[in-house]
Design an enzyme around this catalytic site. Structure first.
Site, mmCIF file in Angstrom:
data_model
loop_
_atom_site.group_PDB
_atom_site.id
_atom_site.type_symbol
_atom_site.label_atom_id
_atom_site.label_comp_id
_atom_site.label_asym_id
_atom_site.label_seq_id
_atom_site.Cartn_x
_atom_site.Cartn_y
_atom_site.Cartn_z
ATOM 1 N N ASP A 66 0.855 -1.187 0.000
ATOM 2 C CA ASP A 66 0.000 0.000 0.000
ATOM 3 C C ASP A 66 0.890 1.235 0.000
ATOM 4 O OD1 ASP A 66 0.959 0.271 2.560
ATOM 5 O OD2 ASP A 66 -0.874 -0.389 3.528
ATOM 6 N N CYS A 122 -13.013 -28.810 7.926
ATOM 7 C CA CYS A 122 -11.787 -28.057 7.639
ATOM 8 C C CYS A 122 -10.561 -28.954 7.782
ATOM 9 C CB CYS A 122 -11.683 -26.865 8.587
ATOM 10 S SG CYS A 122 -10.204 -25.870 8.341
ATOM 11 N N CYS A 174 -7.330 -27.739 7.975
ATOM 12 C CA CYS A 174 -6.166 -27.021 8.499
ATOM 13 C C CYS A 174 -5.613 -27.747 9.734
ATOM 14 C CB CYS A 174 -6.536 -25.572 8.840
ATOM 15 S SG CYS A 174 -7.282 -25.373 10.479
ATOM 16 N N CYS A 189 -7.767 -27.741 12.981
ATOM 17 C CA CYS A 189 -8.973 -28.582 12.969
ATOM 18 C C CYS A 189 -8.641 -30.067 12.866
ATOM 19 C CB CYS A 189 -9.884 -28.183 11.809
ATOM 20 S SG CYS A 189 -10.603 -26.545 12.017
ATOM 21 N N HIS A 230 -5.973 -21.332 10.922
ATOM 22 C CA HIS A 230 -7.336 -21.744 10.591
ATOM 23 C C HIS A 230 -8.093 -20.635 9.854
ATOM 24 C CE1 HIS A 230 -11.449 -23.150 10.761
ATOM 25 N NE2 HIS A 230 -11.737 -21.935 11.187
#
Length: 376
Positions: free
Chosen positions: A93, A305, A307, A310, A336
């Site tokens: 940015d 999920c 990940c 999880c 996650h």
């Protein structure tokens, strides 16, 4: 660095689009969510872990990096990609938004902004030319114009004056950026929630000519309904053959609504910041891991999920490490959340490609409306 920056739309479904941004450092699948690596790191994550969630591109922050460790130091050390060990695309940015929101004793003139650092009070000047120089020293692949973003609500005259200043700065940014093959410069549309000012801003940017176009000045407190009202027309005022980037968005339903309205790129600190404060995004809405209901729960955050949080840990464990202020809590919950955000992007890309975006969106909202699973 040689190579070409290009954008191709592969499929549309209504206003939603899926495609690919090609850069010398790799392809960015759109719609794309960009995790925010403010100070050359996505907090609590290793770069390879961020990549494993599905991220194609990261965002770095000009304001923070110019103050510490400085753009000149990063340049001497081989550029931002090498410095932070991320060899894929980086968007930076311009620093304008942070100057407005973080810096002390700032003074705005036609030339630029002078301000005192929020870190040590040292004085700095940021102009369109200096912003382009900093982003060149960092080596970012996608460079943002230097703009001014007034906080909403603001009166129409203030928004118009600010937008026109930003458009003059856009031309100066373009001039200072020069010819840099393989690197892209994006202009930033301003104009608050005023449709005619957005139109004027879009026309001014198109007259200058950029590699991509951002919609700035939203997600600054105006609320989702007002943001969506603006996005019903703002993306249509920008070229169809260039990427459209909605800055600083957002929550999962903000992201889905933006893509539905023709946006290709987004960024937000939300998944990583929320991970550190115990707020977890799942298919069934948001849950707070610090709540006592999780302390005896052997189930994962989200059964669908894949990940690490999880697949390997229970809610009870994640509750425990959060309450104990263990660092692994920030690591697992951030992983996650970033995984879930990238899963949303992949779901939308697939749905747009197959012409079933409306059905995907309806299912997304219906599942979130169910709320969290019943307590044990």
């Amino acid at each position: 660095m040689s190579g070409v920056f290009s954008f191709q739309v592969n499929q549309t479904d209504g206003k939603a689009r899926t495609g690919v941004i090609s850069t010398p450092r790799g392809e960015i699948r759109t719609p794309a969510f960009m995790p925010v690596g403010t100070a050359a790191t996505v907090k609590a994550m290793m770069p390879e872990s961020v990549r494993a969630t599905g991220a194609d591109i990261l965002l770095g922050n000009t304001y923070h990096l110019m103050l510490r460790p400085t753009a000149e130091r990063i340049d001497r050390l081989g550029g931002l990609h090498k410095f932070m060990n991320w060899d894929r695309p980086i968007l930076t940015d311009s620093g304008g938004f942070q100057v407005m929101s973080l810096a002390d004793l700032r003074k705005l003139t036609e030339k630029g902004v002078t301000f005192k650092s929020h870190i040590d009070g040292s004085k700095h000047e940021l102009t369109p030319e200096r912003s382009m120089e900093i982003q060149r020293l960092l080596g970012s692949d996608i460079v943002m114009c230097f703009d001014e973003c007034p906080a909403l609500p603001a009166d129409r005259d203030r928004i118009a004056e600010s937008m026109r200043l930003s458009m003059r700065w856009a031309q100066r940014s373009r001039d200072a950026f020069g010819d840099r093959p393989g690197h892209a410069l994006f202009g930033i549309m301003q104009g608050g929630l005023e449709q005619d000012l957005r139109e004027e801003s879009g026309a001014a940017l198109k007259a200058v000519g950029f590699d991509g176009y951002a919609i700035g000045g939203l997600a600054v407190g105006e609320g989702q309904e007002a943001m969506f009202d603006c996005l019903d027309y703002a993306p249509d005022m920008l070229p169809t053959d260039k990427p459209r980037y909605l800055m600083g968005v957002g929550k999962p339903d903000d992201i889905v609504g933006a893509v539905k309205r023709g946006v290709d790129m987004m960024d937000c600190v939300l998944p990583s910041r929320s991970g550190r404060t115990g707020q977890v995004f799942t298919r069934r809405g948001v849950l707070n891991i610090k709540n006592a209901r999780h302390q005896d729960d052997p189930r994962p955050l989200d059964e669908a999920c894949s990940c690490p949080a999880c697949s390997k840990y229970s809610r009870a464990y994640l509750h425990h490490v959060f309450r104990s202020q263990e660092i692994i809590s920030s690591m697992l919950l951030t992983w996650h959340n970033l995984h879930y955000f990238q899963e949303i992007m992949q779901g939308m890309r697939d749905a747009i490609s197959e012409g079933r975006f409306d059905a995907w969106e309806a299912a997304f909202h219906a599942q979130r409306a169910l709320g969290d699973i019943e307590p044990v």
